[in-house]
Design a protein around this motif. Sequence first.
Motif, short mmCIF file in Angstrom:
data_model
loop_
_atom_site.label_atom_id
_atom_site.label_comp_id
_atom_site.label_asym_id
_atom_site.label_seq_id
_atom_site.Cartn_x
_atom_site.Cartn_y
_atom_site.Cartn_z
N SER A 1 0.83 -1.21 0.00
CA SER A 1 0.00 0.00 0.00
C SER A 1 0.86 1.26 0.00
O SER A 1 0.55 2.24 -0.69
CB SER A 1 -0.93 0.01 1.22
N PHE A 2 1.95 1.24 0.79
CA PHE A 2 2.84 2.41 0.84
C PHE A 2 3.57 2.61 -0.48
O PHE A 2 3.81 3.76 -0.90
CB PHE A 2 3.85 2.26 1.98
N MET A 3 3.90 1.52 -1.16
CA MET A 3 4.54 1.63 -2.47
C MET A 3 3.57 2.24 -3.48
O MET A 3 3.94 3.07 -4.30
CB MET A 3 5.03 0.26 -2.94
N GLU A 4 2.30 1.82 -3.40
CA GLU A 4 1.27 2.41 -4.27
C GLU A 4 1.10 3.89 -3.97
O GLU A 4 0.92 4.71 -4.88
CB GLU A 4 -0.06 1.68 -4.07
N LEU A 5 1.15 4.23 -2.68
CA LEU A 5 1.02 5.63 -2.27
C LEU A 5 2.14 6.48 -2.87
O LEU A 5 1.91 7.58 -3.37
CB LEU A 5 1.05 5.71 -0.74
N ASN A 6 3.36 5.95 -2.85
CA ASN A 6 4.52 6.69 -3.36
C ASN A 6 4.56 6.73 -4.89
O ASN A 6 5.05 7.71 -5.47
CB ASN A 6 5.83 6.07 -2.85
N ASN A 7 4.07 5.66 -5.53
CA ASN A 7 4.23 5.54 -6.99
C ASN A 7 2.97 5.87 -7.77
O ASN A 7 2.97 5.78 -9.00
CB ASN A 7 4.69 4.12 -7.35
N ASN A 8 1.90 6.24 -7.07
CA ASN A 8 0.63 6.54 -7.75
C ASN A 8 0.82 7.66 -8.78
O ASN A 8 1.38 8.71 -8.48
CB ASN A 8 -0.42 6.94 -6.70
N GLN A 9 0.32 7.41 -9.99
CA GLN A 9 0.48 8.39 -11.08
C GLN A 9 -0.74 9.30 -11.24
O GLN A 9 -0.64 10.35 -11.86
CB GLN A 9 0.75 7.66 -12.41
N ASP A 10 -1.88 8.87 -10.69
CA ASP A 10 -3.11 9.67 -10.81
C ASP A 10 -3.50 10.19 -9.43
O ASP A 10 -4.12 9.49 -8.64
CB ASP A 10 -4.23 8.80 -11.41
N PHE A 11 -3.13 11.43 -9.14
CA PHE A 11 -3.36 12.00 -7.82
C PHE A 11 -4.85 12.04 -7.46
O PHE A 11 -5.20 11.91 -6.29
CB PHE A 11 -2.77 13.41 -7.75
N THR A 12 -5.70 12.21 -8.47
CA THR A 12 -7.15 12.33 -8.19
C THR A 12 -7.74 11.05 -7.61
O THR A 12 -8.80 11.08 -7.00
CB THR A 12 -7.92 12.70 -9.48
N THR A 13 -7.05 9.91 -7.80
CA THR A 13 -7.55 8.63 -7.25
C THR A 13 -6.75 8.17 -6.03
O THR A 13 -6.94 7.06 -5.55
CB THR A 13 -7.49 7.52 -8.33
N LEU A 14 -5.82 9.03 -5.57
CA LEU A 14 -4.94 8.65 -4.45
C LEU A 14 -5.74 8.28 -3.20
O LEU A 14 -5.34 7.39 -2.44
CB LEU A 14 -3.98 9.80 -4.13
N TYR A 15 -6.88 8.94 -3.00
CA TYR A 15 -7.69 8.71 -1.79
C TYR A 15 -8.18 7.28 -1.68
O TYR A 15 -8.53 6.81 -0.58
CB TYR A 15 -8.88 9.69 -1.77
N GLU A 16 -8.22 6.54 -2.80
CA GLU A 16 -8.71 5.15 -2.77
C GLU A 16 -7.80 4.25 -1.93
O GLU A 16 -8.24 3.19 -1.45
CB GLU A 16 -8.82 4.61 -4.20
N ILE A 17 -6.53 4.65 -1.77
CA ILE A 17 -5.58 3.83 -0.99
C ILE A 17 -5.73 4.10 0.51
O ILE A 17 -5.35 3.28 1.33
CB ILE A 17 -4.12 4.15 -1.41
N PHE A 18 -6.31 5.24 0.88
CA PHE A 18 -6.35 5.66 2.29
C PHE A 18 -7.14 4.67 3.15
O PHE A 18 -6.72 4.36 4.27
CB PHE A 18 -6.97 7.05 2.43
N LEU A 19 -8.26 4.19 2.65
CA LEU A 19 -9.12 3.31 3.45
C LEU A 19 -8.43 1.99 3.81
O LEU A 19 -8.38 1.63 4.99
CB LEU A 19 -10.44 3.07 2.72
N PRO A 20 -7.89 1.25 2.81
CA PRO A 20 -7.18 0.00 3.19
C PRO A 20 -5.97 0.24 4.10
O PRO A 20 -5.69 -0.59 4.96
CB PRO A 20 -6.75 -0.59 1.83
N ILE A 21 -5.28 1.37 3.91
CA ILE A 21 -4.13 1.67 4.77
C ILE A 21 -4.60 1.84 6.21
O ILE A 21 -4.05 1.24 7.14
CB ILE A 21 -3.40 2.95 4.29
N MET A 22 -5.63 2.66 6.41
CA MET A 22 -6.10 2.95 7.76
C MET A 22 -6.72 1.70 8.41
O MET A 22 -6.58 1.48 9.62
CB MET A 22 -7.11 4.10 7.73
N HIS A 23 -7.39 0.89 7.60
CA HIS A 23 -8.00 -0.35 8.13
C HIS A 23 -6.89 -1.29 8.63
O HIS A 23 -7.02 -1.89 9.71
CB HIS A 23 -8.82 -1.03 7.04
#
Length: 291
Positions: free
Chosen positions: A154-176
């Motif tokens: 998840s952290f690698m996806e957070l760092n390497n995400n190319q579409d900032f507008t969809t970045l929030y989709e990673i927040f929920l699984p990270i926090m869970h």
Amino acid sequence: LVSKDLLEKFNSYLAQVYLTIGLIQGKTLLPLPPQRLETSDSTSDKDKAHIFEGSIITWTRQIRNVLNQDPEQALKMGNDPDPLTEINFWKKKSENLNSIHQQLQSDRVKWILKFLEQSKSTYTGNFTKLQKEVHAARLEANENYKFLRTLEQSFMELNNNQDFTTLYEIFLPIMHTILLIWKHSKYYNTPPRLVVLIREICNAIINKARDFISGRAVFTMIEEGEAKEACNKLQTAIDVCTKFKDIYFEYKAKANGGWKLTTNALFIRLDSFLERCHDILHLTHTYVQFS
């Protein structure tokens, strides 16, 4: 006397070389005294004890350096590490402590400690306590790394995400996942650990937001007549950063009072970044209105 002094200095030099090799390899290697001392009849027990005590002093200093390593050090030094830094920290500390533990269990170290104990050396009591500290710290580091590895992807996806507008989709699984770690880990369930991790996640989000819309880009867009586009991008950056805070507070409620942390401790840099974004957005809106 000259021979004894020369050998002592030479052995000290060899120990420093061995120690340096460990540092180059990123490991903590405990330098052992010359093996011949264990079977030598020409060296008195008093001299042997003196040499062995010197080794214990060196080991103690090395081990203390590892035990005193703190994941907050990067933040305290004024850096802005991302959450992968946290995983790498516990990985390295885990490997280091496992290596130290293995070295302390070797036959030669045990023989040296037994010899000093029989010689009624005052160093053995403190070193025994230090060994217990190593054992406890090793268990903590191994477990912390085991749990944090579940967040690595998840952290690698957070760092390497190319579409900032969809970045929030990673927040929920990270926090869970963080909440599950908090509930099931014996060690990674204290406010200091959570504060460091959340602040590092905030740093990663800020980095992605700055890649998405930087201060220089805003003024370039204004000069090129794209002020409205700059406003939209700034608003998106604000929305994504705010979304992370919203999800945090949602999971804070699920933690049933376990996350008793001040908001300022967690979001000091993110709030500062959001405030700056709001200021620039206000400026850009004003420019659009005057245009």
